[in-house]
Every structure is written in structure tokens, then in C-alpha cells.
Design a protein around this motif. Structure first.
Motif, PDB file in Angstrom:
ATOM      1  N   GLY A 286      26.515 -16.896  -0.802  1.00 38.58           N
ATOM      2  CA  GLY A 286      27.587 -15.945  -1.018  1.00 38.58           C
ATOM      3  C   GLY A 286      27.090 -14.602  -1.504  1.00 38.58           C
ATOM      4  N   ALA A 287      28.027 -13.751  -1.951  1.00 42.15           N
ATOM      5  CA  ALA A 287      27.684 -12.397  -2.370  1.00 42.15           C
ATOM      6  C   ALA A 287      27.021 -12.407  -3.736  1.00 42.15           C
ATOM      7  N   VAL A 288      26.152 -11.430  -3.932  1.00 43.50           N
ATOM      8  CA  VAL A 288      25.460 -11.245  -5.207  1.00 43.50           C
ATOM      9  C   VAL A 288      25.825  -9.867  -5.746  1.00 43.50           C
ATOM     10  N   THR A 289      26.239  -9.804  -6.995  1.00 41.32           N
ATOM     11  CA  THR A 289      26.594  -8.535  -7.614  1.00 41.32           C
ATOM     12  C   THR A 289      25.424  -8.042  -8.458  1.00 41.32           C
ATOM     13  N   VAL A 290      24.992  -6.830  -8.163  1.00 39.17           N
ATOM     14  CA  VAL A 290      23.865  -6.258  -8.902  1.00 39.17           C
ATOM     15  C   VAL A 290      24.197  -4.833  -9.307  1.00 39.17           C
ATOM     16  N   ASN A 291      23.499  -4.359 -10.300  1.00 35.20           N
ATOM     17  CA  ASN A 291      23.587  -2.961 -10.691  1.00 35.20           C
ATOM     18  C   ASN A 291      22.421  -2.248 -10.003  1.00 35.20           C
ATOM     19  N   PRO A 292      22.655  -1.417  -8.992  1.00 34.33           N
ATOM     20  CA  PRO A 292      21.558  -0.824  -8.223  1.00 34.33           C
ATOM     21  C   PRO A 292      20.561  -0.108  -9.128  1.00 34.33           C
ATOM     22  N   SER A 293      19.318  -0.397  -8.921  1.00 32.70           N
ATOM     23  CA  SER A 293      18.249   0.248  -9.687  1.00 32.70           C
ATOM     24  C   SER A 293      16.953   0.109  -8.907  1.00 32.70           C
ATOM     25  N   VAL A 294      15.976   0.918  -9.293  1.00 37.97           N
ATOM     26  CA  VAL A 294      14.675   0.875  -8.631  1.00 37.97           C
ATOM     27  C   VAL A 294      13.587   1.130  -9.673  1.00 37.97           C
ATOM     28  N   ARG A 295      12.588   0.262  -9.654  1.00 33.85           N
ATOM     29  CA  ARG A 295      11.410   0.408 -10.510  1.00 33.85           C
ATOM     30  C   ARG A 295      10.201   0.668  -9.616  1.00 33.85           C
ATOM     31  N   THR A 296       9.403   1.649 -10.001  1.00 30.46           N
ATOM     32  CA  THR A 296       8.234   2.026  -9.204  1.00 30.46           C
ATOM     33  C   THR A 296       7.018   2.095 -10.114  1.00 30.46           C
ATOM     34  N   GLU A 297       5.945   1.449  -9.672  1.00 27.92           N
ATOM     35  CA  GLU A 297       4.667   1.564 -10.364  1.00 27.92           C
ATOM     36  C   GLU A 297       3.632   2.046  -9.356  1.00 27.92           C
ATOM     37  N   TYR A 298       2.972   3.144  -9.698  1.00 28.30           N
ATOM     38  CA  TYR A 298       2.042   3.805  -8.777  1.00 28.30           C
ATOM     39  C   TYR A 298       0.673   3.914  -9.439  1.00 28.30           C
ATOM     40  N   PHE A 299      -0.362   3.615  -8.670  1.00 28.02           N
ATOM     41  CA  PHE A 299      -1.743   3.682  -9.151  1.00 28.02           C
ATOM     42  C   PHE A 299      -2.558   4.594  -8.228  1.00 28.02           C
ATOM     43  N   GLN A 300      -3.325   5.474  -8.832  1.00 27.88           N
ATOM     44  CA  GLN A 300      -4.339   6.240  -8.095  1.00 27.88           C
ATOM     45  C   GLN A 300      -5.669   5.955  -8.791  1.00 27.88           C
ATOM     46  N   LEU A 301      -6.568   5.265  -8.087  1.00 23.10           N
ATOM     47  CA  LEU A 301      -7.771   4.720  -8.694  1.00 23.10           C
ATOM     48  C   LEU A 301      -8.963   5.644  -8.530  1.00 23.10           C
ATOM     49  N   SER A 302      -9.825   5.648  -9.530  1.00 19.03           N
ATOM     50  CA  SER A 302     -11.103   6.352  -9.399  1.00 19.03           C
ATOM     51  C   SER A 302     -12.152   5.461  -8.745  1.00 19.03           C
ATOM     52  N   LEU A 303     -11.835   4.178  -8.582  1.00 18.81           N
ATOM     53  CA  LEU A 303     -12.696   3.220  -7.882  1.00 18.81           C
ATOM     54  C   LEU A 303     -11.942   2.756  -6.636  1.00 18.81           C
ATOM     55  N   PRO A 304     -12.077   3.465  -5.514  1.00 21.97           N
ATOM     56  CA  PRO A 304     -11.257   3.159  -4.325  1.00 21.97           C
ATOM     57  C   PRO A 304     -11.435   1.741  -3.799  1.00 21.97           C
ATOM     58  N   PHE A 305     -12.598   1.129  -3.994  1.00 30.05           N
ATOM     59  CA  PHE A 305     -12.824  -0.201  -3.442  1.00 30.05           C
ATOM     60  C   PHE A 305     -11.966  -1.268  -4.126  1.00 30.05           C
ATOM     61  N   LEU A 306     -11.315  -0.927  -5.249  1.00 27.09           N
ATOM     62  CA  LEU A 306     -10.439  -1.874  -5.930  1.00 27.09           C
ATOM     63  C   LEU A 306      -8.982  -1.729  -5.516  1.00 27.09           C
ATOM     64  N   ALA A 307      -8.683  -0.787  -4.619  1.00 27.26           N
ATOM     65  CA  ALA A 307      -7.297  -0.563  -4.219  1.00 27.26           C
ATOM     66  C   ALA A 307      -6.732  -1.778  -3.472  1.00 27.26           C
ATOM     67  N   VAL A 308      -7.457  -2.275  -2.493  1.00 29.21           N
ATOM     68  CA  VAL A 308      -6.974  -3.427  -1.725  1.00 29.21           C
ATOM     69  C   VAL A 308      -6.868  -4.675  -2.605  1.00 29.21           C
ATOM     70  N   PRO A 309      -7.879  -5.000  -3.445  1.00 30.11           N
ATOM     71  CA  PRO A 309      -7.697  -6.142  -4.358  1.00 30.11           C
ATOM     72  C   PRO A 309      -6.487  -5.988  -5.282  1.00 30.11           C
ATOM     73  N   LEU A 310      -6.218  -4.774  -5.750  1.00 35.71           N
ATOM     74  CA  LEU A 310      -5.052  -4.547  -6.605  1.00 35.71           C
ATOM     75  C   LEU A 310      -3.765  -4.773  -5.819  1.00 35.71           C
ATOM     76  N   TYR A 311      -3.736  -4.287  -4.593  1.00 39.31           N
ATOM     77  CA  TYR A 311      -2.565  -4.478  -3.720  1.00 39.31           C
ATOM     78  C   TYR A 311      -2.306  -5.966  -3.500  1.00 39.31           C
ATOM     79  N   LYS A 312      -3.340  -6.717  -3.156  1.00 47.00           N
ATOM     80  CA  LYS A 312      -3.176  -8.152  -2.901  1.00 47.00           C
ATOM     81  C   LYS A 312      -2.811  -8.906  -4.178  1.00 47.00           C
TER      82      LYS A 312
END
Length: 388
Positions: A286-312
Motif C-alpha cells: 500500500g501507500a507510504v507516507t513520508v516527509n520529503p527530504s534529501v541527505r547528501t554526502e560528498y567526498f573529494q579525495l586526495s587519494l584518487p585510487f580510494l574513490a572506487v573502494p569508497l563507492y563500493k
């Protein structure tokens, strides 16, 4: 310019300085204090291991050495007495290498304990840090959040290597004396100077980073309402996700920026809708009632080779199989990886591009997959600003 435990190098260095008019006056542990003389007498120096339990030469030692043409100058780091002679015919302090080797044996035993402790310290710190990473389900995040531990391990490792090298240098001298070879009092101390200075510079830089990091964190981190942020933010605004809803700014809207050495750009952004909404997601539940919201977490790494492991890692941690999510992988020219996970009442989006990783949690009926172009533009704007 050389280790204080490289005895021939120290003696040669002090001799060269004396020829330039700088006579040693005293020492403070490993610091040397010189007196500048315009016409210094020709002199030479000798280092002798300090006997156990002694801080200064005994009176009979001072008398005997004075008769041989030597005067006591200073004690070096509680390891050596430094003697100086201005007499060209002064007798050497020791004529029997075997006796001299015995004196160095005591110093080598003490240095061996110090080197073992110095080598054990980074191992213990690393083991504790490794256990912490093994016990958490977010080891990549823990590693990125704790650069001070990594820098401390690196600094202690360099210090341990230097302690071991000093021990080996002194042991080579002791062994040559034990074989009956006379001590050498001349050595090119400039050899290896660049390597030693490089190691000292690395240690100094690491310690400076460790000490200054709290200051950077305190001065650079901030948190404020989203409406008051004047710089581009790497997120999808709730108004963009749900256009035409007449959303008003919520007092709970916030944006927080934090800096660490491994994650120089990190944002946590939250926006909340103005009114609850009913979402028909699963006909069975059935229907679900929610209070619309959005949470965002953003990372910009100085060690690029860890970006994919962090994503996974975020995929494994935040996609709950108990919610029976619908997981979809997308191909987009501006992203390396894009995945959405839609569950009852909320949708998650995970994206990775280069050294940038983002995780969006959205409670509401809209689809996030249709906003990848807008998300790419937000990535581009933040990336360009971080280069300024």
C-alpha cells in the motif's frame, strides 16, 4: 650533518669547524654550541663512551687525560664524553682496541633496547589501527577519516629506521675494535648528507602536519543553513528533485563542510520538505507516507585510487537487503559508476567520478536517475572551485 653515533664522522666534523674558527663550548643533548674565534689553535677531538652511572668524567680521569694532552669539553646526549687537544703530540686516549670495544659494548646494548622500542612503536600503532579497520564495516571511511594515525605511523617508522641505522653504525665500529683494529678518526661526513637531510625533512613535515591538522580542521570546517551558502554545492536540491511543489526553506536545512588531509572537500547537506506526502510504491504494502527530504554526502579525495573502494563500501553499507530494494546500475558518460537503490518510501543514489564520490538518500516519489546531467554539472562546479 651526520649521526652523533657515527664517531669518526663527528670527530672529523668538529675538526673541520675548528679550522674554520668554531670551537665547541658545550652541548644540549644533540645540540652543539660553538665559540667563534678569529685565530683558533689547531685542535682535534675524540669521542669516548660514557661509563655506566657517570655524567661527568671522574677527577682521576680528568688528571690522567690532561697529562696526555686532552681537556674535557662536553657530554654528548649522555652517550659520549668529548675531549679536545691542542697538542699535536698528544697521545691517543686508548691504545688497546679490545678495551675500547668493551666500552662500546655497553653503549650498543643500550642503543639496541632503544632501537627495539622505536621499531616496536609503529608496529603497535599499526596493529591497533588495523584491528579497528577489521572490526568496522567501513574500513575505507575510517582510513580516510584518520589521517593523523597514518602520518604518525609513517613518522615513527622513519624514526625507527634512523635508530636502527645508528645502532648498526656503532656496532660496525665496535666489531672493528674487537678485531684489534685501531679506531679511525677521519671520515667523509658529507657522504650521505642528502639522504639524511631528506629523512629529517620528511620527519619534520609529518610531525608538522600532525600538530597543525587540528588547527586546519578548526579554521576550515563550517556549518550553516543551505540558503546562506554562497559557493556551489555538490548536491541535487530538493526543489530540483520535486519541481513545482512550492517548497519553502525549512529550519532544518543545513550544509556542513569538513576538511581532512585525505578528504580535502567533504560536504554533508540536508534539506527537508514542507509537508508530508503519500507515495504508492508497492501495491502489496500500500501507500507510504513520508516527509520529503534529501541527505547528501560528498567526498573529494586526495587519494584518487580510494574513490572506487569508497563507492563500493557505501553500496555494501547503505543498501539494506531487508528492505527488498530495486538496485539499478546506469551508464553515464560523465560518471565512472552510478547505482540507484529504490525501497519503500525512499531512493538512494551512489555515483563515482575520478576522485569524487557521492551518496544521496531521498525520501519522496521522484526518480533520481533522470537528474544525472544536473549532478554532473554540480560535480564540475565544485571540482573547478576546489582548484582555485
Amino acid at each position: 650533518p651526520c649521526s652523533i653515533y657515527d664517531v669518526p664522522a663527528i670527530e672529523t666534523w668538529l675538526f673541520d669547524l675548528a679550522q674554520d674558527g668554531l670551537l665547541l663550548q658545550k652541548t644540549y643533548r644533540c645540540l652543539f654550541v660553538f665559540e667563534d674565534q678569529k685565530q683558533p689553535p689547531a685542535c682535534k677531538y675524540r669521542l669516548e663512551p660514557i661509563p655506566d652511572g657517570s655524567r661527568t668524567p671522574a677527577a682521576d680521569m680528568l688528571d690522567d687525560y690532561a697529562c696526555a694532552g686532552w681537556e674535557y669539553t662536553a657530554a654528548l646526549d649522555r652517550s659520549f664524553f668529548i675531549w679536545r687537544s691542542i697538542r699535536p703530540d698528544a697521545d691517543e686516549l686508548h691504545s688497546d682496541p679490545l678495551v675500547q670495544s668493551t666500552a662500546y659494548s655497553r653503549l650498543c646494548r643500550r642503543m639496541a633496547k632503544n632501537a627495539a622500542a622505536a621499531a616496536l612503536l609503529p608496529v603497535v600503532i599499526f596493529a591497533i589501527f588495523l584491528c579497528g579497520m577489521m572490526l568496522t564495516d567501513k574500513p575505507v571511511t575510517l582510513f580516510l577519516a584518520g589521517p593523523s594515525i597514518t602520518l604518525l605511523i609513517a613518522a615513527e617508522t622513519i624514526a625507527a629506521i634512523q635508530a636502527v641505522r645508528q645502532l648498526l653504525t656503532l656496532r660496525r665500529l665496535k666489531q672493528s675494535l674487537a678485531y684489534g683494529l685501531s679506531a679511525i678518526h677521519s671520515k667523509d661526513y658529507k657522504k650521505g648528507l642528502r639522504l639524511r637531510r631528506f629523512a629529517q625533512a620528511c620527519s619534520s613535515i609529518l610531525l608538522l602536519l600532525i600538530l597543525s591538522m587540528p588547527v586546519f580542521i578548526f579554521t576550515l570546517n563550517w556549518e550553516m543553513a543551505v540558503s546562506k551558502v554562497n559557493t556551489p554545492l555538490p548536491y541535487l536540491p530538493l526543489e530540483l528533485i520535486e519541481p513545482g511543489t512550492g517548497r519553502q526553506a525549512s529550519p532544518f536545512d543545513s550544509a556542513a563542510y569538513s576538511w581532512t588531509l585525505f578528504v580535502p572537500v567533504h560536504y554533508y547537506i540536508y534539506e527537508q520538505g514542507s509537508s508530508p506526502r503519500s507515495i504508492d510504491y508497492d501495491p502489496a504494502s500500500g501507500a507510504v507516507t513520508v516527509n520529503p527530504s534529501v541527505r547528501t554526502e560528498y567526498f573529494q579525495l586526495s587519494l584518487p585510487f580510494l574513490a572506487v573502494p569508497l563507492y563500493k563500501e557505501h553500496l555494501r553499507h547503505y543498501i539494506r537487503r531487508s528492505d527488498s530494494p530495486v538496485v539499478t546500475t546506469y551508464s553515464h558518460p560523465d560518471f565512472d559508476f552510478v547505482t540507484t537503490a529504490r525501497s519503500s518510501g525512499y531512493t538512494q543514489l551512489f555515483a563515482c567520478r575520478g576522485n569524487q564520490v557521492i551518496h544521496i538518500q531521498y525520501w519522496g516519489p521522484a526518480e533520481l536517475s533522470g537528474l544525472l546531467d544536473e549532478l554532473s554539472a554540480a560535480f564540475h562546479a565544485v571540482k573547478n572551485r576546489s582548484r582555485l
